[in-house]
Write an enzyme that holds these catalytic residues in place. Structure first.
Site, PDB file in Angstrom:
ATOM      1  N   HIS A   1       5.149   2.348  -7.763  1.00 53.52           N
ATOM      2  CA  HIS A   1       4.204   1.249  -7.880  1.00 53.52           C
ATOM      3  C   HIS A   1       3.408   1.354  -9.188  1.00 53.52           C
ATOM      4  CE1 HIS A   1       4.685   1.715  -3.415  1.00 53.52           C
ATOM      5  NE2 HIS A   1       4.857   0.417  -3.508  1.00 53.52           N
TER       6      HIS A   1
ATOM      7  N   ARG B   1       8.507   5.466   2.328  1.00 55.92           N
ATOM      8  CA  ARG B   1       9.083   6.063   3.529  1.00 55.92           C
ATOM      9  C   ARG B   1       9.602   7.484   3.289  1.00 55.92           C
ATOM     10  NH1 ARG B   1      10.372   0.477   4.352  1.00 55.92           N
ATOM     11  NH2 ARG B   1       9.673  -0.213   6.421  1.00 55.92           N
TER      12      ARG B   1
ATOM     13  N   GLY C   1       0.796  -1.205   0.000  1.00 55.93           N
ATOM     14  CA  GLY C   1       0.000   0.000   0.000  1.00 55.93           C
ATOM     15  C   GLY C   1       0.829   1.255   0.000  1.00 55.93           C
TER      16      GLY C   1
END
Length: 436
Positions: free
Chosen positions: A79, A233, A73
């Protein structure tokens, strides 16, 4: 298990487009292009959200192949690149499934499981826009009914190195959830980011060793304009911390550029030939060199075979990281390692072939990783293959990678001092080992 791509194209920013080469069948990881070409299927259609394996099985299976992109996620452009690569590969008749599951098994004590971002609504929207047909977002008890599994997949020796040494048990958790999700989604193809190089390597080895009927495909890293590899992150970084974090990519680019300079110097030495010392300056002057005398020494050094590619690459990267350790806020290095892609063991100074230069560090409380692929002895007839198994690249992609590494400029890195232009030392440099 995260899926932000890693790169054999280290300078490719997040908005750089390109077309995808075909990937052949087999268990070895193949590189797939992460370009922003429009998927052959309509990207604006909504993705179907399912939460259980039963609902996933009940979905109509198209006549084409199924690809899976596994994520935890907090999806970002990296992604989306994976999803686009999958969409392009399977075509309009295929099906792309994106899994969203924050896997508790791969978080160690004190790591950020609780604060890991969970943005499912935004994830569904991004996945659909990139070409996903289905988002599979199971609950923990759906993946691990009855609690944590008593039987897990062990990553073996490769899983104890680098990330495995810093995060014991991490790759056992990764492989266990990947195996379960491969069984639950039953894909023909599985796409993973090369940014997590060691993760891609252990997944590839698991698929081969345990005969999973799936093709593992690696997708190059997507980077932001300043060179920082995209990661979920990154959102934890403050402004000053982000400036310091740029040292990770700057160190990798410094190693790549230093290696390219060494290879260019070796090529010049070969073109000048083995002249007696008094004649070297004249030979270089005949080539139109302005600094013939100085270059004579450099070329003599190269002709003598004193260059050590792995050592100078490590030293160039370490110089940038050492500078970043003195910044405010500082970078705290976990490891810098130059490894064989087949088993992630440190390569010797005499190594020739493909290698991965990997770095992990903390800035503030945020731990980041990055890596770059380097080829030592490129273009030399005595160069050997990096490995016989593990991650590989298609021939076209390898050629493109070599060209990019030699020619593409590095993104700038504010507040980080890079190495000066490569000039061979008067004495050979010794090895600089990895820090863990």
């Amino acid at each position: 298990m995260t899926s932000s791509p890693l790169s054999s194209h280290p300078d490719r920013p997040a908005n750089a487009g390109h077309s995808a080469p075909p990937a052949d069948a087999g268990h070895q990881a193949r590189t797939a292009d992460g370009g922003h070409a429009t998927p052959p299927a309509a990207a604006s259609r909504p993705a179907r959200l399912v939460h259980t394996a039963a609902d996933l099985r009940d979905l109509p299976r198209s006549t084409g192949v199924r690809a899976v992109v596994m994520t935890m996620g907090a999806l970002h452009e990296g992604h989306a690149t994976l999803v686009r690569a999958a969409r392009l590969r399977v075509g309009p008749e295929g099906q792309v499934v994106v899994t969203v599951f924050v896997n508790p098994l791969q978080f160690g004590a004190g790591e950020d499981l609780d604060r890991y971002p969970r943005t499912l609504d935004a994830d569904i929207e991004l996945a659909a826009a990139a070409g996903a047909d289905v988002v599979f977002a199971p609950a923990v008890d759906e993946v691990y009914p009855g609690g944590e599994p008593q039987i897990r997949i062990a990553a073996g020796p490769m899983g104890t190195l680098l990330e495995g040494a810093s995060r014991p048990g991490h790759f056992d958790g990764v492989l266990t959830v990947v195996a379960k999700l491969l069984h639950l989604t039953a894909p023909d193809l599985a796409f993973y980011g090369q940014k997590d190089a060691q993760q891609l390597a252990v997944i590839t080895r698991m698929a081969a060793d345990l005969n999973f009927p799936v093709e593992i495909i690696g997708v190059p890293t997507v980077r932001e304009e300043d060179g920082l590899a995209l990661s979920s992150r990154n959102r934890y970084l403050s402004g000053p911390e982000r400036c310091t974090a740029l040292a990770l990519s700057a160190a990798l680019f410094a190693a790549r550029d230093r290696l390219a300079a060494e290879e260019a110097l070796r090529a010049r030495a070969a073109s000048v030939g083995h002249h007696p010392a008094p004649d070297r300056a004249a030979a270089l002057a005949a080539l139109g060199e302005d600094r013939a005398a100085a270059d004579a020494h450099a070329v003599a050094y190269a002709a003598a075979g004193a260059l050590h590619g792995p050592a100078v690459a490590r030293a160039a990267a370490r110089a940038v990281l050492d500078d970043a350790a003195r910044l405010d806020p500082p970078l705290t290095l976990d490891y810098l390692a130059l490894v064989d892609p087949s088993d992630f063991t440190e390569v010797p100074d005499a190594y020739e072939g493909e290698a991965i230069l990997a770095v992990a560090a903390k800035v503030g409380s945020t731990r980041l990783i990055d890596n770059i692929r380097l080829v030592f002895g490129a273009g030399r007839p005595e160069a050997t293959a990096a490995h016989q198994g593990g991650t590989t690249t298609d021939a076209a992609d390898t050629a493109d990678t070599a060209t990019s590494a030699a020619a593409a400029p590095s993104p700038s890195a504010p507040s980080v001092t890079s190495t000066p232009p490569a000039t061979p030392p008067t004495t050979p440099q010794g090895p600089l080992g990895a820090t863990r």
